[in-house]
Design an enzyme around this catalytic site. Structure first.
Site, PDB file in Angstrom:
ATOM      1  N   LYS A  22       0.849  -1.207   0.000  1.00  0.00           N
ATOM      2  CA  LYS A  22       0.000   0.000   0.000  1.00  0.00           C
ATOM      3  C   LYS A  22       0.877   1.247   0.000  1.00  0.00           C
ATOM      4  CE  LYS A  22      -1.891   1.580   4.037  1.00  0.00           C
ATOM      5  NZ  LYS A  22      -1.572   2.968   4.358  1.00  0.00           N
ATOM      6  N   ASN A  23       1.924   1.248   0.830  1.00  0.00           N
ATOM      7  CA  ASN A  23       2.718   2.468   1.020  1.00  0.00           C
ATOM      8  C   ASN A  23       3.790   2.673  -0.040  1.00  0.00           C
ATOM      9  OD1 ASN A  23       1.040   2.953   3.139  1.00  0.00           O
ATOM     10  ND2 ASN A  23       2.505   2.320   4.711  1.00  0.00           N
ATOM     11  N   ARG A  92      -4.502  10.254   4.019  1.00  0.00           N
ATOM     12  CA  ARG A  92      -3.405  11.192   4.272  1.00  0.00           C
ATOM     13  C   ARG A  92      -2.482  11.259   3.059  1.00  0.00           C
ATOM     14  NH1 ARG A  92      -0.069  13.970   7.635  1.00  0.00           N
ATOM     15  NH2 ARG A  92       2.145  13.692   7.207  1.00  0.00           N
ATOM     16  N   CYS A 116      -5.377  12.044  12.584  1.00  0.00           N
ATOM     17  CA  CYS A 116      -6.172  10.804  12.609  1.00  0.00           C
ATOM     18  C   CYS A 116      -5.922  10.148  13.958  1.00  0.00           C
ATOM     19  CB  CYS A 116      -5.794   9.899  11.457  1.00  0.00           C
ATOM     20  SG  CYS A 116      -4.106   9.393  11.575  1.00  0.00           S
ATOM     21  N   ARG A 121      -0.171  14.219  12.588  1.00  0.00           N
ATOM     22  CA  ARG A 121       0.178  14.123  11.175  1.00  0.00           C
ATOM     23  C   ARG A 121       0.468  15.492  10.535  1.00  0.00           C
ATOM     24  NH1 ARG A 121      -1.599   8.936   9.837  1.00  0.00           N
ATOM     25  NH2 ARG A 121       0.114   8.837   8.358  1.00  0.00           N
ATOM     26  N   PRO A 122       1.348  16.320  11.100  1.00  0.00           N
ATOM     27  CA  PRO A 122       1.653  17.628  10.501  1.00  0.00           C
ATOM     28  C   PRO A 122       2.370  17.468   9.155  1.00  0.00           C
ATOM     29  CG  PRO A 122       3.229  17.137  12.183  1.00  0.00           C
ATOM     30  CD  PRO A 122       2.210  16.031  12.225  1.00  0.00           C
ATOM     31  N   ASP A 124       4.811  20.038   8.291  1.00  0.00           N
ATOM     32  CA  ASP A 124       5.830  21.106   8.333  1.00  0.00           C
ATOM     33  C   ASP A 124       7.104  20.725   7.570  1.00  0.00           C
ATOM     34  OD1 ASP A 124       5.821  19.257  10.576  1.00  0.00           O
ATOM     35  OD2 ASP A 124       7.636  20.271  11.232  1.00  0.00           O
ATOM     36  N   LEU A 125       7.511  19.471   7.640  1.00  0.00           N
ATOM     37  CA  LEU A 125       8.761  19.073   6.966  1.00  0.00           C
ATOM     38  C   LEU A 125       8.577  19.056   5.444  1.00  0.00           C
ATOM     39  CD1 LEU A 125       9.848  16.186   9.369  1.00  0.00           C
ATOM     40  CD2 LEU A 125      10.592  18.576   9.389  1.00  0.00           C
ATOM     41  N   ASP A 304       3.953   0.360  12.239  1.00  0.00           N
ATOM     42  CA  ASP A 304       2.723  -0.252  11.702  1.00  0.00           C
ATOM     43  C   ASP A 304       2.544  -1.680  12.190  1.00  0.00           C
ATOM     44  OD1 ASP A 304       2.887   1.368   8.435  1.00  0.00           O
ATOM     45  OD2 ASP A 304       2.330   2.082  10.420  1.00  0.00           O
ATOM     46  N   VAL A 326       7.088   6.798  17.137  1.00  0.00           N
ATOM     47  CA  VAL A 326       6.782   7.440  15.849  1.00  0.00           C
ATOM     48  C   VAL A 326       5.463   8.206  15.884  1.00  0.00           C
ATOM     49  CG1 VAL A 326       6.429   7.052  13.388  1.00  0.00           C
ATOM     50  CG2 VAL A 326       8.157   5.722  14.639  1.00  0.00           C
ATOM     51  N   ARG A 396      -8.942  -0.398   4.535  1.00  0.00           N
ATOM     52  CA  ARG A 396      -8.138   0.655   3.898  1.00  0.00           C
ATOM     53  C   ARG A 396      -6.776   0.106   3.504  1.00  0.00           C
ATOM     54  NH1 ARG A 396      -7.222   5.873   7.230  1.00  0.00           N
ATOM     55  NH2 ARG A 396      -5.725   5.972   5.547  1.00  0.00           N
TER      56      ARG A 396
HETATM   57  C1  EPZ Z   1       3.964   6.763   6.351  1.00  0.00           C
HETATM   58  O1  EPZ Z   1       3.168   7.771   6.932  1.00  0.00           O
HETATM   59  C2  EPZ Z   1       3.030   5.572   6.183  1.00  0.00           C
HETATM   60  N1  EPZ Z   1       1.931   5.928   5.278  1.00  0.00           N
HETATM   61  C3  EPZ Z   1       2.493   5.148   7.555  1.00  0.00           C
HETATM   62  O2  EPZ Z   1       1.678   3.996   7.367  1.00  0.00           O
HETATM   63  C4  EPZ Z   1       3.682   4.773   8.437  1.00  0.00           C
HETATM   64  O3  EPZ Z   1       3.214   4.429   9.730  1.00  0.00           O
HETATM   65  C5  EPZ Z   1       4.625   5.983   8.547  1.00  0.00           C
HETATM   66  O4  EPZ Z   1       5.042   6.379   7.219  1.00  0.00           O
HETATM   67  C6  EPZ Z   1       5.871   5.673   9.363  1.00  0.00           C
HETATM   68  O5  EPZ Z   1       6.543   4.584   8.813  1.00  0.00           O
HETATM   69  C7  EPZ Z   1       2.174   5.960   3.940  1.00  0.00           C
HETATM   70  O6  EPZ Z   1       3.281   5.727   3.492  1.00  0.00           O
HETATM   71  C8  EPZ Z   1       1.008   6.309   3.071  1.00  0.00           C
HETATM   72  P1  EPZ Z   1       5.953  10.106   8.617  1.00  0.00           P
HETATM   73  P2  EPZ Z   1       3.744   9.290   7.000  1.00  0.00           P
HETATM   74  O7  EPZ Z   1       5.870  11.359   7.840  1.00  0.00           O
HETATM   75  O8  EPZ Z   1       4.544   9.576   5.788  1.00  0.00           O
HETATM   76  C9  EPZ Z   1       6.121  13.341  12.035  1.00  0.00           C
HETATM   77  C10 EPZ Z   1      -0.236   2.686   7.628  1.00  0.00           C
HETATM   78  O9  EPZ Z   1      -0.835   2.192   8.592  1.00  0.00           O
HETATM   79  N2  EPZ Z   1       6.098  14.345  10.951  1.00  0.00           N
HETATM   80  O10 EPZ Z   1       7.178   9.261   8.515  1.00  0.00           O
HETATM   81  O11 EPZ Z   1       2.622  10.185   7.344  1.00  0.00           O
HETATM   82  C11 EPZ Z   1       4.762  12.677  12.209  1.00  0.00           C
HETATM   83  O12 EPZ Z   1       3.938  13.451  13.059  1.00  0.00           O
HETATM   84  C12 EPZ Z   1       0.288   4.102   7.729  1.00  0.00           C
HETATM   85  O13 EPZ Z   1       0.012   2.089   6.537  1.00  0.00           O
HETATM   86  C13 EPZ Z   1       6.289  15.686  11.271  1.00  0.00           C
HETATM   87  O14 EPZ Z   1       6.473  16.026  12.438  1.00  0.00           O
HETATM   88  O15 EPZ Z   1       4.715   9.165   8.266  1.00  0.00           O
HETATM   89  C14 EPZ Z   1       5.103  11.360  12.832  1.00  0.00           C
HETATM   90  O16 EPZ Z   1       5.234  11.530  14.229  1.00  0.00           O
HETATM   91  C15 EPZ Z   1       0.051   4.698   9.088  1.00  0.00           C
HETATM   92  N3  EPZ Z   1       6.249  16.615  10.285  1.00  0.00           N
HETATM   93  C16 EPZ Z   1       6.486  11.039  12.251  1.00  0.00           C
HETATM   94  O17 EPZ Z   1       6.984  12.265  11.682  1.00  0.00           O
HETATM   95  C17 EPZ Z   1       6.045  16.268   8.966  1.00  0.00           C
HETATM   96  O18 EPZ Z   1       6.048  17.167   8.093  1.00  0.00           O
HETATM   97  C18 EPZ Z   1       6.453   9.982  11.169  1.00  0.00           C
HETATM   98  O19 EPZ Z   1       5.625  10.447  10.147  1.00  0.00           O
HETATM   99  C19 EPZ Z   1       5.848  14.910   8.665  1.00  0.00           C
HETATM  100  C20 EPZ Z   1       5.885  13.970   9.661  1.00  0.00           C
END
Ligand code: EPZ
Length: 416
Positions: A22-23, A92, A116, A121-122, A124-125, A304, A326, A396
């Site tokens: 999926k990802n 997302r 969610c 889920r910000p 900012d990065l 996950d 995470v 999903r």
């Molecule tokens: C991806 O989400 C996956 N989704 C998630 O899978 C997975 O849990 C996650 O990566 C971590 O491995 C998809 O790939 C579609 P992150 P993503 O940005 O990209 C913080 C599932 O169940 N953060 O790595 O949203 C954030 O708050 C889903 O399949 C910022 O602070 O994850 C979190 O604490 C759930 N600022 C951490 O980083 C930002 O701009 C990890 O988020 C972005 C993220």
């Protein structure tokens, strides 16, 4: 609203095929907007999040045809650049369209994805990355609007190795002048798959899978056919299902290197795992040993799979400690497992799991897709009947989970 009704039915036995990731599918579908022409993608799972992403592509002018796990796309020269709230609010990953559209069309408007059940889920990065490349990014009426005629390569340091931010910036940089360097990049296998797809289309992405990714801008990308990697989280979920039912399950079409953190942890817990080329056989044992888990960005233990592991550890012979590093709300699954008799205490980002003899069936609710899958696994091992509500959340991310589990001998049915 649908729910799964599960009754304990002994160990899972048999062989199943793991679907596409999926990802990996979601960012690669977004990346198809970076070219025009015909693209055929193989091994695309038929799950709700992918259906929503395909609906968004159609809204933007892409024609979409699906035959089982193959998706055929025809991308026009000029796609739309605004993603409607009604479609984007469901997933997302719609935020990944920002990088693809900014690169190809120099503009993009995508609704800010809501928080969610697993965290705020910000973005900012993501936004900081686009701005460092020279894009103008504004937040208006719940939309992220990005504009950038000719982006210029630059160096970006990610405060956290965010998967989505790494993918979005990688795509946005593909046509930028010069070289972009992403430092402290996420290293997930799905990022490598996206980079391989972009490079197959003619991009110049180097270092994906390490914490420094370099992208050299090119003029354009050409359409290409591609098959995505298997889903390591679906595979891990079935491995834990075999362990929790003390069964014997062989998973076909897996890349075991993507599962090393889980293989190591399950082995530590006494589960027998045999790796053959392209398949994994998991044999559960009567006695499940406790273990400590800290979730981390890849190659650490994946967040996950933390939820399914919490279900398994609820039946271990001793106390386990889970630290979720995470997503801030991902331990809320404990409340639902407690309804089944689990003994779990949560303090901040740490869960103390005191293993119990057995879990008891109960009515529980899927809080997010991985917590929902964890509750299904708990139901497989619990005495009596378990009903998992909001099964649509589980669908999903898992294609025909109930069907695959029934094929392995589980007593599970879906009720609308
Ligand atoms: C991806 O989400 C996956 N989704 C998630 O899978 C997975 O849990 C996650 O990566 C971590 O491995 C998809 O790939 C579609 P992150 P993503 O940005 O990209 C913080 C599932 O169940 N953060 O790595 O949203 C954030 O708050 C889903 O399949 C910022 O602070 O994850 C979190 O604490 C759930 N600022 C951490 O980083 C930002 O701009 C990890 O988020 C972005 C993220």
């Amino acid at each position: 609203m649908s729910r799964y009704i599960i009754r304990a039915n002994g160990p899972l036995e048999g062989k199943i095929n793991i679907g596409g990731a999926k990802n990996a599918a979601l960012p690669i579908l977004a990346a198809t907007l970076m070219t025009s022409g015909e693209i055929t993608l193989e091994n695309i799972p038929d799950i709700k999040d992918v259906q929503v992403m395909l609906g968004i592509l159609e809204h933007l002018g892409v024609s979409v045809e699906r035959q089982e796990e193959t998706v055929h796309l025809v991308i026009p020269e000029n796609t739309g650049t605004e993603v409607p709230y009604g479609l984007a609010k469901n997933i997302r990953a719609s935020n990944l369209l920002l990088g693809a559209l900014l690169a190809r069309r120099q503009r993009a408007s995508v609704p800010l994805p809501g928080g969610c059940n697993i965290g705020s889920r910000p973005m900012d990065l993501h936004i900081k990355g686009f701005q460092v490349l020279g894009a103008e990014v504004t937040l208006e009426h719940g939309y992220v609007n990005a504009r950038g005629q000719r982006l210029t390569g630059n160096k970006i340091y990610l405060d956290f190795p965010s998967v989505g931010a790494t993918e979005n910036i990688m795509m946005a940089a593909c046509f930028a002048h010069g070289q972009t360097i992403i430092e402290n990049a996420a290293k997930e296998p799905e990022i490598v798959d996206l980079a391989n797809f972009l490079n197959a289309m003619g991009a110049k992405v180097r270092g994906a899978g390490t914490d420094v990714v370099k992208i050299r801008g090119v003029q354009e990308l050409r359409p290409v056919n591609y098959a995505i990697i298997p889903d390591r989280i679906e595979a891990g979920t079935f491995m834990i299902a075999a362990a929790i039912t003390r069964g014997r399950v062989t998973l076909e079409n897996v890349i075991s290197t993507h599962l090393q953190p889980l293989i190591a942890k399950l082995t530590e817990m006494g589960v027998e795992i045999r790796e053959e080329n392209g398949s994994l056989t998991v044999c559960g044992t009567e006695c499940i040993l406790p273990a400590d888990i800290k979730t981390l960005p890849y190659p650490g233990f994946p967040t996950d799979l933390q939820s399914p592991m919490m279900a398994l550890l609820s039946l271990a012979e001793g106390t386990s400690i889970i630290v979720e590093n995470v997503f801030e709300y991902r331990l809320t699954l404990a409340e639902e497992l407690r309804r089944m008799g689990a003994e779990i205490k949560v303090e901040g980002q740490t869960a103390f799991v005191q293993g119990v003899e057995s879990l008891k069936g109960a009515k529980v609710r899927a809080l997010d897709l991985r917590a929902g899958a964890a509750l299904v696994l708990a139901g497989l091992a619990a005495t009596g009947t378990t009903e998992v509500f909001e099964a649509e959340l589980i669908e999903r991310g898992y294609q025909r989970l109930d069907e695959k589990l029934r094929y392995l001998g589980a007593d599970i049915e879906k009720v609308e």
